[in-house]
Each structure stands twice: as C-alpha cells, then as structure tokens.
Motif scaffolding. Sequence first.
Motif, PDB file in Angstrom:
ATOM      1  N   ASN A  54       2.823  -9.437   4.615  1.00  0.00           N
ATOM      2  CA  ASN A  54       3.305  -8.080   4.891  1.00  0.00           C
ATOM      3  C   ASN A  54       3.707  -7.927   6.353  1.00  0.00           C
ATOM      4  O   ASN A  54       4.726  -7.290   6.653  1.00  0.00           O
ATOM      5  CB  ASN A  54       2.253  -7.031   4.515  1.00  0.00           C
ATOM      6  CG  ASN A  54       2.141  -6.837   3.024  1.00  0.00           C
ATOM      7  OD1 ASN A  54       3.040  -7.159   2.265  1.00  0.00           O
ATOM      8  ND2 ASN A  54       1.001  -6.331   2.582  1.00  0.00           N
ATOM      9  N   GLU A  57       6.961  -9.698   6.727  1.00  0.00           N
ATOM     10  CA  GLU A  57       8.007  -8.889   6.092  1.00  0.00           C
ATOM     11  C   GLU A  57       8.425  -7.730   6.992  1.00  0.00           C
ATOM     12  O   GLU A  57       9.616  -7.440   7.139  1.00  0.00           O
ATOM     13  CB  GLU A  57       7.511  -8.364   4.746  1.00  0.00           C
ATOM     14  CG  GLU A  57       8.489  -7.481   4.021  1.00  0.00           C
ATOM     15  CD  GLU A  57       9.672  -8.236   3.449  1.00  0.00           C
ATOM     16  OE1 GLU A  57      10.736  -7.601   3.283  1.00  0.00           O
ATOM     17  OE2 GLU A  57       9.546  -9.432   3.195  1.00  0.00           O
ATOM     18  N   THR A  58       7.475  -7.084   7.619  1.00  0.00           N
ATOM     19  CA  THR A  58       7.771  -5.976   8.524  1.00  0.00           C
ATOM     20  C   THR A  58       8.628  -6.457   9.696  1.00  0.00           C
ATOM     21  O   THR A  58       9.625  -5.820  10.053  1.00  0.00           O
ATOM     22  CB  THR A  58       6.466  -5.342   9.043  1.00  0.00           C
ATOM     23  OG1 THR A  58       5.743  -4.824   7.927  1.00  0.00           O
ATOM     24  CG2 THR A  58       6.730  -4.227  10.034  1.00  0.00           C
ATOM     25  N   THR A  60      10.556  -9.226   9.888  1.00  0.00           N
ATOM     26  CA  THR A  60      11.900  -9.663   9.493  1.00  0.00           C
ATOM     27  C   THR A  60      12.757  -8.494   9.024  1.00  0.00           C
ATOM     28  O   THR A  60      13.967  -8.491   9.231  1.00  0.00           O
ATOM     29  CB  THR A  60      11.846 -10.756   8.405  1.00  0.00           C
ATOM     30  OG1 THR A  60      11.099 -10.278   7.297  1.00  0.00           O
ATOM     31  CG2 THR A  60      11.244 -12.036   8.929  1.00  0.00           C
ATOM     32  N   SER A  61      12.131  -7.490   8.414  1.00  0.00           N
ATOM     33  CA  SER A  61      12.894  -6.322   7.966  1.00  0.00           C
ATOM     34  C   SER A  61      13.530  -5.585   9.134  1.00  0.00           C
ATOM     35  O   SER A  61      14.639  -5.065   9.021  1.00  0.00           O
ATOM     36  CB  SER A  61      12.003  -5.367   7.178  1.00  0.00           C
ATOM     37  OG  SER A  61      11.661  -5.932   5.951  1.00  0.00           O
ATOM     38  N   ASN A 101       6.923 -17.630   1.286  1.00  0.00           N
ATOM     39  CA  ASN A 101       6.694 -16.535   0.367  1.00  0.00           C
ATOM     40  C   ASN A 101       7.002 -17.078  -1.023  1.00  0.00           C
ATOM     41  O   ASN A 101       8.141 -17.099  -1.459  1.00  0.00           O
ATOM     42  CB  ASN A 101       7.579 -15.343   0.707  1.00  0.00           C
ATOM     43  CG  ASN A 101       7.224 -14.136  -0.116  1.00  0.00           C
ATOM     44  OD1 ASN A 101       6.668 -14.236  -1.201  1.00  0.00           O
ATOM     45  ND2 ASN A 101       7.568 -12.967   0.400  1.00  0.00           N
TER      46      ASN A 101
END
Length: 117
Positions: A54, A57-58, A60-61, A101
Amino acid sequence: MSKVLGLTHSGAVRLINTLEKEELVKRRKSVKDARSVVLYVTDKGSQRVKRVLNSRETATSKILNSFNDEQKQSFLSLIELALSSLTSEQIKARKICKLCNEGVCRKRGCPVENAIK
C-alpha cells in the motif's frame, strides 16, 4: 533463497530467524523432504506485506496520476523494456524485482523473467 537475496546461507538463516521471531513467518518441516523446511507467511506477515504494498502504491500513484492513459501505457512499456534488458539469467532476474505485486505481475508474468524464457 540465499542466492536470490544475495545472502550467504548463514545470513539467510539469520534473516529467517528474525522473521520468525517477529512472527512474520513460521517454519515447518517439509512433508516431501525431511531435510527441508517450508516457510509459511503468518497473518501478521501478510498484514505487513499489505502495508508495504500500500505504501508503494501510494508513492507510485503520485507519479502516475499526472499521466493520461496513453502516457501510462507508454511508461509501462518503457519500464518493461528497460527491466527485461537487465539480465538474461533466471537467478539474476529474481534479484531485480523485489516485492513484486503478485496480484498484478503474475497475471502476465514478470517482464524480467519473461524476457529470458
């Protein structure tokens, strides 16, 4: 595992001891080979993995959200090309991508590993 992580055997054992002490993995004797030990991720370990993924993901987002769909696809293609050119050896391919992932990569397969097959 020690080859993938670039650790000596004793270093890998110390790592597993630490993970087990932190209750992130459990060791069990293999039912297939009495000389082998099988590692199982605990619920606590799974939760830690989710937190790490998570966080990634944060991060890379934040980068990818500034791209439109066409730019995202171009970026993905370039990253896959770059990663696939890094090695032609299976063991080295496994060293390149850490903490994949699995829910994303395994559907199509790792671009690094796919490039050497």
